[in-house]
Design a protein around this motif. Structure first.
Motif, PDB file in Angstrom:
ATOM      1  N   SER A   1     -38.956  -5.595  42.432  1.00 54.45           N
ATOM      2  CA  SER A   1     -39.005  -6.153  43.786  1.00 54.45           C
ATOM      3  C   SER A   1     -37.611  -6.303  44.375  1.00 54.45           C
ATOM      4  O   SER A   1     -36.806  -7.088  43.892  1.00 54.45           O
ATOM      5  N   ILE A   2     -37.349  -5.536  45.423  1.00 55.22           N
ATOM      6  CA  ILE A   2     -36.075  -5.661  46.141  1.00 55.22           C
ATOM      7  C   ILE A   2     -36.275  -6.681  47.248  1.00 55.22           C
ATOM      8  O   ILE A   2     -37.172  -6.548  48.075  1.00 55.22           O
ATOM      9  N   THR A   3     -35.436  -7.721  47.251  1.00 59.13           N
ATOM     10  CA  THR A   3     -35.621  -8.810  48.204  1.00 59.13           C
ATOM     11  C   THR A   3     -34.421  -9.053  49.108  1.00 59.13           C
ATOM     12  O   THR A   3     -34.585  -9.589  50.195  1.00 59.13           O
ATOM     13  N   GLU A   4     -33.219  -8.689  48.667  1.00 59.06           N
ATOM     14  CA  GLU A   4     -32.021  -9.025  49.433  1.00 59.06           C
ATOM     15  C   GLU A   4     -31.112  -7.823  49.641  1.00 59.06           C
ATOM     16  O   GLU A   4     -31.073  -6.907  48.830  1.00 59.06           O
ATOM     17  N   PHE A   5     -30.375  -7.894  50.732  1.00 66.79           N
ATOM     18  CA  PHE A   5     -29.425  -6.860  51.127  1.00 66.79           C
ATOM     19  C   PHE A   5     -28.104  -7.591  51.367  1.00 66.79           C
ATOM     20  O   PHE A   5     -28.086  -8.627  52.027  1.00 66.79           O
ATOM     21  N   ALA A   6     -27.015  -7.086  50.814  1.00 68.19           N
ATOM     22  CA  ALA A   6     -25.712  -7.745  51.000  1.00 68.19           C
ATOM     23  C   ALA A   6     -24.664  -6.725  51.419  1.00 68.19           C
ATOM     24  O   ALA A   6     -24.791  -5.528  51.144  1.00 68.19           O
ATOM     25  N   VAL A   7     -23.640  -7.233  52.113  1.00 68.57           N
ATOM     26  CA  VAL A   7     -22.507  -6.393  52.480  1.00 68.57           C
ATOM     27  C   VAL A   7     -21.226  -7.093  52.049  1.00 68.57           C
ATOM     28  O   VAL A   7     -21.179  -8.313  51.906  1.00 68.57           O
ATOM     29  N   GLY A   8     -20.193  -6.285  51.839  1.00 65.03           N
ATOM     30  CA  GLY A   8     -18.903  -6.833  51.461  1.00 65.03           C
ATOM     31  C   GLY A   8     -17.783  -6.047  52.114  1.00 65.03           C
ATOM     32  O   GLY A   8     -18.009  -4.979  52.683  1.00 65.03           O
ATOM     33  N   ASP A   9     -16.589  -6.587  52.000  1.00 63.19           N
ATOM     34  CA  ASP A   9     -15.430  -5.904  52.601  1.00 63.19           C
ATOM     35  C   ASP A   9     -14.639  -5.099  51.570  1.00 63.19           C
ATOM     36  O   ASP A   9     -13.569  -4.579  51.870  1.00 63.19           O
ATOM     37  N   GLY A  10     -15.181  -4.973  50.362  1.00 64.87           N
ATOM     38  CA  GLY A  10     -14.525  -4.167  49.331  1.00 64.87           C
ATOM     39  C   GLY A  10     -13.214  -4.753  48.855  1.00 64.87           C
ATOM     40  O   GLY A  10     -12.396  -4.043  48.267  1.00 64.87           O
ATOM     41  N   GLY A  11     -12.995  -6.043  49.111  1.00 69.26           N
ATOM     42  CA  GLY A  11     -11.722  -6.653  48.722  1.00 69.26           C
ATOM     43  C   GLY A  11     -10.578  -6.185  49.610  1.00 69.26           C
ATOM     44  O   GLY A  11      -9.417  -6.243  49.220  1.00 69.26           O
ATOM     45  N   GLY A  12     -10.913  -5.667  50.788  1.00 69.92           N
ATOM     46  CA  GLY A  12      -9.881  -5.245  51.726  1.00 69.92           C
ATOM     47  C   GLY A  12      -9.541  -3.773  51.689  1.00 69.92           C
ATOM     48  O   GLY A  12      -8.666  -3.306  52.408  1.00 69.92           O
ATOM     49  N   ARG A  13     -10.249  -3.012  50.817  1.00 69.27           N
ATOM     50  CA  ARG A  13      -9.954  -1.576  50.771  1.00 69.27           C
ATOM     51  C   ARG A  13     -11.161  -0.791  50.271  1.00 69.27           C
ATOM     52  O   ARG A  13     -12.062  -1.327  49.649  1.00 69.27           O
ATOM     53  N   TYR A  14     -11.114   0.500  50.511  1.00 70.03           N
ATOM     54  CA  TYR A  14     -12.142   1.425  50.074  1.00 70.03           C
ATOM     55  C   TYR A  14     -12.124   1.537  48.553  1.00 70.03           C
ATOM     56  O   TYR A  14     -11.072   1.468  47.928  1.00 70.03           O
ATOM     57  N   TYR A  15     -13.297   1.714  47.934  1.00 76.25           N
ATOM     58  CA  TYR A  15     -13.363   1.978  46.493  1.00 76.25           C
ATOM     59  C   TYR A  15     -14.602   2.808  46.192  1.00 76.25           C
ATOM     60  O   TYR A  15     -15.481   2.958  47.029  1.00 76.25           O
ATOM     61  N   THR A  16     -14.651   3.352  45.005  1.00 74.02           N
ATOM     62  CA  THR A  16     -15.781   4.152  44.554  1.00 74.02           C
ATOM     63  C   THR A  16     -16.740   3.257  43.775  1.00 74.02           C
ATOM     64  O   THR A  16     -16.336   2.635  42.792  1.00 74.02           O
TER      65      THR A  16
END
Length: 189
Positions: free
Chosen positions: A28-43
């Protein structure tokens, strides 16, 4: 050439999907989150257990199979207009236990706040390639209902069309009644 931006199912997500399949259940997928990547792009890595720097989390609003591929699951959410002041560089989806199921990186996407003079909600979408889309389901909290501005505008247009149809019908009925009254008045004279 590999894509710069992509989604991976985490090791924990894979484990939970396999366990759910083994029990004949769905994850069961219930939540969606976003982040700023700690201030930079990453893989993104399959070993991830959380976003690098989560800045918002909310309910997953929709989960459906893509019209382009039966193994592509699309999960959607909306960041409300009153939330913002950050740059999105990563997204993740979580199950009901709070386990990070999948993570992706994204191009820098600004989510402004009201104080910036711009108010907008932000539609989010994460595509997840799965071998078996039957192993995942979306659980929607019935106490949380998110309607986008597009949803409301569409509903307003539908309501306006229905009101106009009722008005036309009402005017036609009034005209019929007036004609009947006029005929009765003529016959009385």
């Amino acid at each position: 050439m590999a894509s710069t931006y992509f989604t991976v199912v985490t090791d924990s997500g894979t484990r939970k999907m396999l366990e759910a399949l083994d029990r004949g259940e769905k994850l069961s997928i219930t939540e969606f989150a976003v982040g700023d990547g700690g201030g930079r792009y990453y893989t993104p890595a399959m070993g991830a257990t959380e976003l690098k720097n989560e800045v918002w989390r909310g309910p997953a609003n929709a989960c459906y199979i893509s019209g382009e591929s039966e193994n592509l699951l699309i999960i959607e959410s909306v960041i409300p207009s009153d939330i913002g002041g950050f740059t999105i560089r990563e997204m993740g989806v979580f199950d009901k236990d709070g386990t990070l199921v999948a993570i992706c990186n994204t191009p820098d996407t600004q989510k402004v706040k009201v104080a910036d003079g711009v108010v907008h909600e932000l539609d989010l979408s994460m595509e997840l390639a799965l071998a078996n889309t039957d192993s995942v389901e979306l659980i929607v909290d019935p106490t949380v209902v998110m309607a986008t501005k597009k949803d409301i505008e569409r509903l307003q247009l539908e309501m306006k069309a229905q009101i106009e149809a009722v008005n036309v019908t009402t005017q036609e009925k009034i005209q019929e009644m007036l004609n009947i009254v006029r005929n009765i008045e003529k016959n009385m004279d």
